[in-house]
Design an enzyme around this catalytic site. Structure first.
Site, PDB file in Angstrom:
ATOM      1  N   CYS A  94       0.853  -1.222   0.158  1.00  0.00           N
ATOM      2  CA  CYS A  94       0.082   0.002  -0.100  1.00  0.00           C
ATOM      3  C   CYS A  94       0.924   1.193  -0.070  1.00  0.00           C
ATOM      4  O   CYS A  94       1.968   1.481   0.679  1.00  0.00           O
ATOM      5  CB  CYS A  94      -0.832   0.001   1.147  1.00  0.00           C
ATOM      6  SG  CYS A  94      -1.932   1.470   1.165  1.00  0.00           S
ATOM      7  N   LEU A  95       0.763   2.360  -0.912  1.00  0.00           N
ATOM      8  CA  LEU A  95       1.431   3.478  -1.017  1.00  0.00           C
ATOM      9  C   LEU A  95       1.337   4.233   0.527  1.00  0.00           C
ATOM     10  O   LEU A  95       2.270   5.000   0.612  1.00  0.00           O
ATOM     11  CB  LEU A  95       0.829   4.146  -2.047  1.00  0.00           C
ATOM     12  CG  LEU A  95       1.026   3.750  -3.507  1.00  0.00           C
ATOM     13  CD1 LEU A  95       0.369   4.573  -4.561  1.00  0.00           C
ATOM     14  CD2 LEU A  95       2.514   3.757  -3.777  1.00  0.00           C
ATOM     15  N   GLU A 137      -9.033  -1.056  -2.423  1.00  0.00           N
ATOM     16  CA  GLU A 137      -9.152   0.564  -2.556  1.00  0.00           C
ATOM     17  C   GLU A 137     -10.608   0.774  -1.997  1.00  0.00           C
ATOM     18  O   GLU A 137     -10.825   1.790  -1.544  1.00  0.00           O
ATOM     19  CB  GLU A 137      -9.530   0.833  -3.890  1.00  0.00           C
ATOM     20  CG  GLU A 137      -8.160   0.681  -4.978  1.00  0.00           C
ATOM     21  CD  GLU A 137      -6.716   1.248  -4.256  1.00  0.00           C
ATOM     22  OE1 GLU A 137      -6.629   2.059  -3.600  1.00  0.00           O
ATOM     23  OE2 GLU A 137      -5.868   0.582  -4.537  1.00  0.00           O
TER      24      GLU A 137
HETATM   25  O1  GNR Z   1       0.340  -0.176  -5.803  1.00  0.00           O
HETATM   26  C1  GNR Z   1      -0.624  -1.139  -5.163  1.00  0.00           C
HETATM   27  N1  GNR Z   1      -0.126  -2.237  -5.163  1.00  0.00           N
HETATM   28  C2  GNR Z   1      -0.861  -3.455  -4.630  1.00  0.00           C
HETATM   29  C3  GNR Z   1      -0.332  -4.655  -4.464  1.00  0.00           C
HETATM   30  C4  GNR Z   1      -1.123  -5.447  -4.029  1.00  0.00           C
HETATM   31  C5  GNR Z   1      -2.598  -5.226  -3.541  1.00  0.00           C
HETATM   32  C6  GNR Z   1      -2.831  -4.161  -3.459  1.00  0.00           C
HETATM   33  C7  GNR Z   1      -2.117  -3.042  -3.866  1.00  0.00           C
HETATM   34  S1  GNR Z   1      -2.847  -1.451  -3.970  1.00  0.00           S
HETATM   35  C8  GNR Z   1      -1.248  -0.538  -3.915  1.00  0.00           C
HETATM   36  C9  GNR Z   1      -1.621   1.117  -4.233  1.00  0.00           C
HETATM   37  C10 GNR Z   1      -2.630   1.407  -2.884  1.00  0.00           C
HETATM   38  O2  GNR Z   1      -2.153   1.550  -1.794  1.00  0.00           O
HETATM   39  N2  GNR Z   1      -3.624   1.711  -3.055  1.00  0.00           N
HETATM   40  O3  GNR Z   1      -4.434   2.057  -2.253  1.00  0.00           O
HETATM   41 NI    NI Z   2      -3.548   1.140  -0.259  1.00  0.00          NI
END
Ligand code: GNR
Ligand code: NI
Length: 185
Positions: A94-95, A137
């Site tokens: 997750c970012l 999301e």
């Molecule tokens: O970039 C992202 N990669 C990801 C990899 C596996 C499962 C979910 C994700 S979402 C994430 C980007 C993010 O934080 N979206 O909220």
């Molecule tokens: Ni995320």
């Protein structure tokens, strides 16, 4: 178009339930465009409005692999209207939880109803990475991080490290552009 600063955990704004969009207007479309640009730059495969400090039910994603044609998706008010009985495990990141990854169990497939960029109601049925990403999301819109699907032990271990990392800096988001637009919708 503009890059928006991405919030990282722990942050109270990531735990709040986002409000439905009343109408997909130019403000929402501008937010969607800025979110996609921010997501591609990160780089990430999905981004939810609360991650950029906006408490609205808006998500963007693109799960196309590198070298494949881009497949951007923009969704307002996404809702899971069906989930499969069987589960799937995926290594998630997750970012807003930088540099931490963990296996998360979720329904294997989902059907999601949403409003597109033009405000038209649509449905998408997904499995694989798209299913995982849509659920990840939509969780953000309800103030839920992938950490909340882990054991308290794993979650707290990661949260403690993130907090330590934040305190090491000056508490400000050093990667945030100086002139990010506000999107106070
Ligand atoms: O970039 C992202 N990669 C990801 C990899 C596996 C499962 C979910 C994700 S979402 C994430 C980007 C993010 O934080 N979206 O909220
Ligand atoms: Ni995320």
């Amino acid at each position: 178009m503009a890059l928006l600063p991405i919030l990282t955990a722990p942050d109270a704004r990531l735990k709040k339930k986002a409000k439905p969009v009343a109408k997909v207007d130019d403000g929402v479309r501008s937010l969607m465009a800025d979110m996609l640009e921010t997501m591609y730059a990160a780089p990430g495969i999905g981004l939810a409005a609360p991650q950029v400090g906006v408490g609205l039910r808006v998500i963007v994603l693109d799960v196309a692999r590198e070298g494949e044609q881009k497949a951007p998706m923009k969704l307002a008010n996404p809702e899971i209207v069906w989930a499969s009985d069987d589960d799937n495990v995926y290594e998630e990141g997750c970012l807003s939880v930088p540099e931490h990854y963990a296996e998360v169990v979720r329904p294997r497939a989902v059907k999601v109803r949403y409003l597109d960029e033009a405000g038209a109601e649509r449905e998408v049925e997904a499995e694989g990475l798209l299913s995982t990403c849509l659920q990840h999301e939509i969780d953000h819109l309800d103030g839920i991080l992938f950490l909340d699907h882990l054991s308290a032990l794993k979650r707290n271990m990661i949260l403690r490290k993130l907090l330590k990392e934040k305190k090491r800096g000056d508490g400000k988001d050093k990667d945030a552009p100086a002139d990010s637009p506000q999107h106070t919708l």
